[in-house]
Design a protein around this motif. Structure first.
Motif, PDB file in Angstrom:
ATOM      1  N   ARG A 150       0.803  -1.219   0.000  1.00  0.00           N
ATOM      2  CA  ARG A 150       0.000   0.000   0.000  1.00  0.00           C
ATOM      3  C   ARG A 150       0.844   1.281   0.000  1.00  0.00           C
ATOM      4  O   ARG A 150       0.508   2.257  -0.655  1.00  0.00           O
ATOM      5  CB  ARG A 150      -0.877  -0.038   1.258  1.00  0.00           C
ATOM      6  N   HIS A 151       1.938   1.280   0.744  1.00  0.00           N
ATOM      7  CA  HIS A 151       2.730   2.506   0.884  1.00  0.00           C
ATOM      8  C   HIS A 151       3.910   2.584  -0.093  1.00  0.00           C
ATOM      9  O   HIS A 151       4.689   3.525  -0.044  1.00  0.00           O
ATOM     10  CB  HIS A 151       3.248   2.622   2.321  1.00  0.00           C
ATOM     11  N   ALA A 152       4.050   1.609  -0.987  1.00  0.00           N
ATOM     12  CA  ALA A 152       5.267   1.550  -1.817  1.00  0.00           C
ATOM     13  C   ALA A 152       5.399   2.747  -2.759  1.00  0.00           C
ATOM     14  O   ALA A 152       6.481   3.335  -2.876  1.00  0.00           O
ATOM     15  CB  ALA A 152       5.304   0.243  -2.605  1.00  0.00           C
ATOM     16  N   ALA A 153       4.310   3.117  -3.437  1.00  0.00           N
ATOM     17  CA  ALA A 153       4.405   4.216  -4.409  1.00  0.00           C
ATOM     18  C   ALA A 153       4.779   5.523  -3.708  1.00  0.00           C
ATOM     19  O   ALA A 153       5.623   6.283  -4.192  1.00  0.00           O
ATOM     20  CB  ALA A 153       3.090   4.362  -5.171  1.00  0.00           C
ATOM     21  N   ASP A 154       4.166   5.773  -2.548  1.00  0.00           N
ATOM     22  CA  ASP A 154       4.502   6.996  -1.808  1.00  0.00           C
ATOM     23  C   ASP A 154       5.948   6.973  -1.331  1.00  0.00           C
ATOM     24  O   ASP A 154       6.641   7.988  -1.372  1.00  0.00           O
ATOM     25  CB  ASP A 154       3.577   7.148  -0.589  1.00  0.00           C
ATOM     26  N   ARG A 155       6.374   5.816  -0.878  1.00  0.00           N
ATOM     27  CA  ARG A 155       7.750   5.706  -0.379  1.00  0.00           C
ATOM     28  C   ARG A 155       8.764   5.968  -1.495  1.00  0.00           C
ATOM     29  O   ARG A 155       9.771   6.655  -1.299  1.00  0.00           O
ATOM     30  CB  ARG A 155       7.988   4.308   0.220  1.00  0.00           C
ATOM     31  N   VAL A 156       8.493   5.417  -2.662  1.00  0.00           N
ATOM     32  CA  VAL A 156       9.420   5.604  -3.780  1.00  0.00           C
ATOM     33  C   VAL A 156       9.417   7.059  -4.238  1.00  0.00           C
ATOM     34  O   VAL A 156      10.470   7.666  -4.444  1.00  0.00           O
ATOM     35  CB  VAL A 156       9.070   4.651  -4.941  1.00  0.00           C
ATOM     36  N   ALA A 157       8.224   7.637  -4.368  1.00  0.00           N
ATOM     37  CA  ALA A 157       8.145   9.035  -4.807  1.00  0.00           C
ATOM     38  C   ALA A 157       8.825   9.950  -3.793  1.00  0.00           C
ATOM     39  O   ALA A 157       9.534  10.894  -4.165  1.00  0.00           O
ATOM     40  CB  ALA A 157       6.687   9.437  -5.018  1.00  0.00           C
ATOM     41  N   ALA A 158       8.645   9.666  -2.511  1.00  0.00           N
ATOM     42  CA  ALA A 158       9.270  10.495  -1.474  1.00  0.00           C
ATOM     43  C   ALA A 158      10.790  10.361  -1.536  1.00  0.00           C
ATOM     44  O   ALA A 158      11.520  11.349  -1.413  1.00  0.00           O
ATOM     45  CB  ALA A 158       8.755  10.087  -0.092  1.00  0.00           C
ATOM     46  N   MET A 159      11.271   9.141  -1.751  1.00  0.00           N
ATOM     47  CA  MET A 159      12.718   8.945  -1.867  1.00  0.00           C
ATOM     48  C   MET A 159      13.259   9.743  -3.048  1.00  0.00           C
ATOM     49  O   MET A 159      14.291  10.404  -2.953  1.00  0.00           O
ATOM     50  CB  MET A 159      13.006   7.448  -2.042  1.00  0.00           C
TER      51      MET A 159
END
Lengths: 395, 395
Positions: free
Chosen positions: B30-39
């Motif tokens: 669930r949080h993968a896309a946000d985590r990648v974009a934030a990185m």
């Protein structure tokens, strides 16, 4: 008409930073994070396994390769993405060696990037070949008739010295050898003409001037004359003629597809694809002219303002890529001081300050500011502080 | 206590989809896309080149490797990430061969994933080794004294048959050979005990049960007894003892670090890292018990409701991984009909329906729905429509 104001605006650069390190890691395109997150949500999350067909993940390595082909003078369908540059060097080198049975000598130069030499050493040890390394200026004189492969990086990672690809490829061919070119510091930086120079293999990375992001996938090109004969030593299922027949025996796919190895890095390719969109409409001759203009202005400015620095790059712009090196005995500390003041270049051991000029987002203001800050640091000795001498893991 | 309701909730699965294909591509956390974009925004865009030190990109391949080590019975600092599984198979196999000088035979089985066999064929051709392929049940009988390396995939990609890693490793050692294990269908699926079984090398991918995303980076493990002796044939700068000294000669880094090759895939590793967080607190014995419970219920349900299907997996759960195969002469069309009704498994040539059970997000409701839909399709002959017979590029 290439619109450099528009291409510069496509990047997100931190406030107050003059970035002259695109030769190491290109900056993030403004829309890249959104594009990647959207791909993850709309494709991976929604399509799941069907994304291989419905979202075109399977054909993406060649589709993205086609975007790069135009920038390096290659034809459509001749470039494929995947792995890292070191792996692609291994593939090109092993395939080239095999196309010259009976010959075992690989010739390279001491200006090549160390990883290329390490890869060649590993392959040479494994297959019983011999790696000869000579000075960059002596390469032509060493293209002897026992040569199997000439393996060079076109633009030297430290000095920016640019080899004459056409002349050295011709010399290799004259000796009956093949030429493998590493375009790490060429792709997106200078006007490369692979088909025109008659090169046999080319490889490159995409996280420098192509702005694909840290660790972005590499590319490989094989001249159409060899594409059906080249055997990849690294035989993966994605390079098989029928990957989903799951045959027990390897049979290479037609053309460049055989240089694919494992499952392609879909997320990383999405970031790279977002960066390559910016190149649409960019004319490479115009780009090259602007690169020379910026580099020449930088050299003139530094030489006028910083007498303690020695130019470490060829003075003739025709013999230079898109980067400029200057030497200073305390180059590491000087670079840390520069970075602390917002001018980002990098350091290469033992004593080189390296500055890359990426016409896609660098302009004359960057040049002027870098010269002024560098001159100020040297004049006031600001580099000689303890914090600027501390070494980090990655330089 | 492993909380499977919480781990299931950590994934974003499309509405109405019963996903039994995590053995091919795990779903998106669930949080993968946000985590990648934030990185990408906070690290790549803001830190630029300094991210290698400040954001820890340089040490990330081993930091992420440590997360996986726990799941496969390896020790801290023994696993490193990078490249694709096919490349890691090549590395492990070439290093193992070199540790057995004078021996040239690689033994594998016909149940191995084709890419592993292709890689072995390519390496064998290159170095003059011999690849012997026998039936999975005949492996033990073929661990002869001329053997250099036994190379097996623990869990068969079609049948789910699980090899006895401890017994076969012991047989290889008895013959004086080394054992290389591919954990593609094991890592995150079953309880693996690399150190306990005495395996020598292990490799695996992370886009299946570990949910790292399409084309996520692979991992490699080398037993500590070999870690300082193993020579990687693929010698890249990131595996050098001092990558940033830019020495001309290769010298391997200590331990597992030498198995790094090129620049690590930072963006892809961020997605994988986000997925591995979910494994914190998951007990592998509990996971294995739940996997068996789900698989057994599925087999019982299908055999009761679908007499036209033949079990293609071992009946004994101890000899099975976390997937179940059934055969049907029109398996391809049956799978397309299943997918059309929202039950996603996959097809493997020539006639296998494959269903993976990932305890992290699959539950008994998934099993019940899959059985009911499959039974309905077969009973009503719904698979026999033109659209279900059309083949896509990726199956």
């Amino acid at each position: 008409m290439t619109d450099f104001a528009a291409t510069r605006d496509a990047f997100r650069l931190p406030e107050g930073i003059t970035y002259l390190d695109g030769n190491s890691l290109g900056p993030m395109p403004r829309h890249a994070a959104d594009r990647v997150a959207a791909m993850m949500r709309d494709q991976w999350s929604e399509m799941l396994i069907t994304g291989w067909n419905r979202a075109g993940w399977y054909v993406q390595p060649r589709r993205v390769g086609d975007r790069i082909a135009r920038l390096i003078g290659a034809g459509e369908g001749q470039v494929v993405m995947g792995d890292t540059l070191s792996i692609k060097v291994f593939q090109a080198l092993s395939a080239a060696l095999r196309l010259r049975p009976g010959r075992r000598v690989i010739l390279s130069d001491s200006g090549n990037f160390p990883s290329d030499l390490y890869v060649a050493q590993g392959l040479a040890e494994t297959v019983g070949a011999e790696l000869r390394v000579v000075a960059p200026e002596d390469v032509a004189a060493h293209t002897t008739p026992d040569l199997a492969v000439l393996m060079l990086t076109e633009v030297d990672y430290r000095t920016g010295r640019r080899h004459d690809m056409a002349a050295l490829t011709a010399a290799a061919h004259e000796a009956g050898a093949l030429a493998v070119w590493d375009l790490a510091h060429s792709a997106g930086a200078v006007d490369v003409d692979l088909l025109g120079t008659g090169a046999d293999f080319a490889v490159g990375c995409t996280y420098k001037y192509l702005n694909g992001g840290p660790g972005a996938p590499a590319f490989i090109w094989v001249h159409p004359d060899h594409a059906e004969a080249a055997r990849p030593c690294l035989q993966g299922w994605m390079g098989h003629v029928q990957p989903f027949a799951f045959d027990a025996a390897y049979a290479p796919a037609p053309g460049i597809e055989r240089m694919r190895v494992g499952t392609p890095p879909v997320i990383a390719l999405a970031a790279l694809d977002a960066a390559l969109v910016i190149w649409e409409g960019v004319d490479m001759a115009t780009l090259r002219a602007r690169s020379i203009e910026l580099s020449e202005a930088f050299i003139a400015g530094v030489e006028a303002a910083c007498p303690e620095l020695t130019l470490h790059s060829p003075r003739d712009p025709a013999r230079r890529g898109s980067q400029v090196g200057f030497r200073h005995p305390q180059a590491y500390a000087v670079m840390q001081a520069l970075i602390a003041e917002g001018v980002v270049g990098d350091f290469r051991a033992p004593d080189v300050l390296r500055f890359g000029f990426a016409p896609l987002y660098n302009d004359m203001e960057d040049v002027d500011r870098a010269v002024a800050v560098l001159a100020g640091i040297l004049r006031r000795g600001l580099w000689d502080r303890p914090e600027h001498h501390r070494r980090a893991a990655v330089t």
